[in-house]
Scaffold this motif. Structure first.
Motif, PDB file in Angstrom:
ATOM      1  N   MET A   1       0.740  -1.147  -0.055  1.00 55.55           N
ATOM      2  CA  MET A   1      -0.097  -0.337   0.120  1.00 55.55           C
ATOM      3  C   MET A   1       0.903   0.746   0.366  1.00 55.55           C
ATOM      4  SD  MET A   1      -3.107  -0.938   2.264  1.00 55.55           S
ATOM      5  CE  MET A   1      -2.436  -1.954   3.750  1.00 55.55           C
ATOM      6  N   GLY A   2       1.103   1.571  -1.047  1.00 61.67           N
ATOM      7  CA  GLY A   2       2.149   2.147  -1.337  1.00 61.67           C
ATOM      8  C   GLY A   2       2.014   4.094  -1.087  1.00 61.67           C
ATOM      9  N   THR A   3       2.499   4.720  -1.757  1.00 62.59           N
ATOM     10  CA  THR A   3       2.130   6.084  -1.808  1.00 62.59           C
ATOM     11  C   THR A   3       1.416   6.644  -3.441  1.00 62.59           C
ATOM     12  OG1 THR A   3       3.840   6.832  -2.765  1.00 62.59           O
ATOM     13  CG2 THR A   3       3.665   7.317  -0.620  1.00 62.59           C
ATOM     14  N   ASP A   4       2.073   5.414  -4.588  1.00 63.44           N
ATOM     15  CA  ASP A   4       0.992   5.249  -5.446  1.00 63.44           C
ATOM     16  C   ASP A   4      -0.645   5.518  -5.590  1.00 63.44           C
ATOM     17  OD1 ASP A   4       1.328   5.359  -8.404  1.00 63.44           O
ATOM     18  OD2 ASP A   4       0.899   2.850  -8.449  1.00 63.44           O
ATOM     19  N   SER A   5      -0.605   4.336  -4.649  1.00 65.21           N
ATOM     20  CA  SER A   5      -2.076   3.952  -4.766  1.00 65.21           C
ATOM     21  C   SER A   5      -2.288   5.131  -4.091  1.00 65.21           C
ATOM     22  CB  SER A   5      -2.450   3.053  -3.697  1.00 65.21           C
ATOM     23  OG  SER A   5      -1.996   2.413  -2.622  1.00 65.21           O
ATOM     24  N   ARG A   6      -2.023   5.599  -2.911  1.00 63.50           N
ATOM     25  CA  ARG A   6      -2.618   7.026  -2.143  1.00 63.50           C
ATOM     26  C   ARG A   6      -2.804   7.832  -3.119  1.00 63.50           C
ATOM     27  NH1 ARG A   6      -2.199  11.357   1.057  1.00 63.50           N
ATOM     28  NH2 ARG A   6      -2.628  11.015   3.410  1.00 63.50           N
ATOM     29  N   GLU A   7      -1.828   8.426  -4.464  1.00 63.93           N
ATOM     30  CA  GLU A   7      -1.887   9.439  -5.297  1.00 63.93           C
ATOM     31  C   GLU A   7      -3.052   8.777  -6.471  1.00 63.93           C
ATOM     32  OE1 GLU A   7       2.341   9.400  -6.624  1.00 63.93           O
ATOM     33  OE2 GLU A   7       3.023  10.657  -4.203  1.00 63.93           O
ATOM     34  N   ARG A   8      -3.134   7.744  -6.584  1.00 59.84           N
ATOM     35  CA  ARG A   8      -4.058   7.248  -7.288  1.00 59.84           C
ATOM     36  C   ARG A   8      -5.706   8.334  -6.817  1.00 59.84           C
ATOM     37  NH1 ARG A   8      -1.950   2.676  -8.562  1.00 59.84           N
ATOM     38  NH2 ARG A   8      -3.876   2.080  -7.377  1.00 59.84           N
ATOM     39  N   MET A   9      -5.393   7.733  -5.629  1.00 58.77           N
ATOM     40  CA  MET A   9      -6.675   7.718  -4.875  1.00 58.77           C
ATOM     41  C   MET A   9      -6.867   9.404  -5.378  1.00 58.77           C
ATOM     42  SD  MET A   9      -7.033   4.997  -1.984  1.00 58.77           S
ATOM     43  CE  MET A   9      -5.707   4.650  -1.675  1.00 58.77           C
ATOM     44  N   VAL A  10      -6.584  10.365  -4.487  1.00 55.76           N
ATOM     45  CA  VAL A  10      -6.444  11.859  -4.380  1.00 55.76           C
ATOM     46  C   VAL A  10      -6.401  12.140  -6.300  1.00 55.76           C
ATOM     47  CG1 VAL A  10      -4.920  13.929  -4.130  1.00 55.76           C
ATOM     48  CG2 VAL A  10      -5.138  11.831  -2.752  1.00 55.76           C
ATOM     49  N   ARG A  11      -5.823  11.644  -6.711  1.00 56.56           N
ATOM     50  CA  ARG A  11      -6.715  12.331  -8.258  1.00 56.56           C
ATOM     51  C   ARG A  11      -7.424  12.033  -8.510  1.00 56.56           C
ATOM     52  NH1 ARG A  11      -0.827  10.650  -9.192  1.00 56.56           N
ATOM     53  NH2 ARG A  11      -1.777   8.681 -10.027  1.00 56.56           N
ATOM     54  N   SER A  12      -8.290  10.757  -8.290  1.00 59.27           N
ATOM     55  CA  SER A  12      -9.569  10.368  -8.914  1.00 59.27           C
ATOM     56  C   SER A  12     -10.717  10.960  -8.191  1.00 59.27           C
ATOM     57  CB  SER A  12      -9.345   9.082  -8.650  1.00 59.27           C
ATOM     58  OG  SER A  12      -8.659   7.695  -9.298  1.00 59.27           O
ATOM     59  N   ALA A  13      -9.913  10.907  -6.346  1.00 60.15           N
ATOM     60  CA  ALA A  13     -11.519  11.741  -6.342  1.00 60.15           C
ATOM     61  C   ALA A  13     -12.023  13.480  -6.943  1.00 60.15           C
ATOM     62  CB  ALA A  13     -10.903  11.873  -4.571  1.00 60.15           C
ATOM     63  N   ALA A  14     -10.654  13.844  -6.848  1.00 54.71           N
ATOM     64  CA  ALA A  14     -10.457  15.600  -7.881  1.00 54.71           C
ATOM     65  C   ALA A  14     -11.484  15.042  -8.705  1.00 54.71           C
ATOM     66  CB  ALA A  14      -9.092  15.999  -7.822  1.00 54.71           C
ATOM     67  N   TYR A  15     -10.988  13.732  -9.681  1.00 51.64           N
ATOM     68  CA  TYR A  15     -11.681  13.469 -10.975  1.00 51.64           C
ATOM     69  C   TYR A  15     -13.165  13.745 -10.423  1.00 51.64           C
ATOM     70  CZ  TYR A  15     -13.112  11.589 -15.453  1.00 51.64           C
ATOM     71  OH  TYR A  15     -13.586  11.889 -16.852  1.00 51.64           O
ATOM     72  N   LEU A  16     -13.621  12.362  -9.814  1.00 51.90           N
ATOM     73  CA  LEU A  16     -14.950  12.770  -9.610  1.00 51.90           C
ATOM     74  C   LEU A  16     -15.847  14.001  -9.404  1.00 51.90           C
ATOM     75  CD1 LEU A  16     -14.589   9.050  -7.951  1.00 51.90           C
ATOM     76  CD2 LEU A  16     -15.739   9.278 -10.814  1.00 51.90           C
ATOM     77  N   PHE A  17     -15.239  14.194  -8.504  1.00 48.71           N
ATOM     78  CA  PHE A  17     -15.962  15.330  -8.114  1.00 48.71           C
ATOM     79  C   PHE A  17     -16.144  16.981  -8.851  1.00 48.71           C
ATOM     80  CE2 PHE A  17     -13.075  14.825  -3.526  1.00 48.71           C
ATOM     81  CZ  PHE A  17     -14.466  14.485  -2.945  1.00 48.71           C
ATOM     82  N   ARG A  18     -15.424  16.497 -10.109  1.00 52.87           N
ATOM     83  CA  ARG A  18     -15.599  17.551 -11.244  1.00 52.87           C
ATOM     84  C   ARG A  18     -16.796  17.058 -11.897  1.00 52.87           C
ATOM     85  NH1 ARG A  18     -11.338  17.618 -15.148  1.00 52.87           N
ATOM     86  NH2 ARG A  18     -12.279  15.805 -16.050  1.00 52.87           N
TER      87      ARG A  18
END
Length: 191
Positions: free
Chosen positions: A1-18
């Motif tokens: 569970m590295g930072t890569d999955s964390r960053e992907r989740m943050v980017r995905s959340a921003a995208y989905l909130f749009r």
């Protein structure tokens, strides 16, 4: 569970909130969109959805600010307007007018139980305004006027984005851009 999955989740959340807004986006949606392992969202965001949203707002704010900063270096006053509006134009067209600003989405839905969301949104808006004001100042607009114009640019473009989504047309944004460019050019002449 590295930072890569964390960053992907943050980017995905921003995208989905749009597209879906804060209330319309759940952890399950973020996991599906990001491809992150199921349990990782609770590992990376133990404080829940508000923590994820706060980080998504920061990410979105920094992402757009980097584009503004790059485009306003050494440009004329109108390039500051283009820097802020060009990305929105692309988002609107590419999403067929389904996507707007994730910072606005979180702002209008933030609740008293998560004041950090409003604070993160305010910080993103302030950062954009500061970067735009610096670009306008570098182009010759007096500092006090540059700050006011930067706030107007952010407010007008966010409002135009909403109108574009409602009308399913970029005409409101184009009209706002035309007027903002004229104002910024006049501000340089008046200096």
């Amino acid at each position: 569970m590295g930072t890569d999955s964390r960053e992907r989740m943050v980017r995905s959340a921003a995208y989905l909130f749009r597209e879906r807004g804060y209330s319309g986006t759940g952890f399950r949606d973020v996991i599906a969109h990001s491809g992150a392992p199921r349990g990782s969202i609770y590992h990376h965001f133990p404080e829940g959805k508000a923590q994820l949203a706060e980080e998504a707002v920061r990410y979105a704010g920094e992402f757009l600010n980097a584009g503004i900063l790059a485009a306003t270096e050494g440009g004329d006053a109108a390039s500051a307007v283009d820097a802020f509006t060009g990305w929105w134009r692309q988002v609107l067209i590419k999403s067929e007018f389904r996507a707007g600003c994730p910072v606005v989405a979180v702002t209008v839905e933030s609740h008293d139980d998560a004041p950090q969301l409003a604070a993160a949104a305010a910080a993103a808006f302030d950062r954009w305004q500061d970067t735009l004001a610096t670009g306008l100042g570098n182009a010759g607009v007096p500092d006090d006027r540059a700050a006011r114009l930067a706030r107007l640019i952010v407010a007008a473009v966010e409002g135009a984005t909403i109108l574009c989504r409602a009308h399913r047309d970029v005409a409101p944004l184009e009209d706002v851009v035309t007027e903002l460019k004229a104002m910024t050019r006049e501000a340089v002449k008046d200096a």
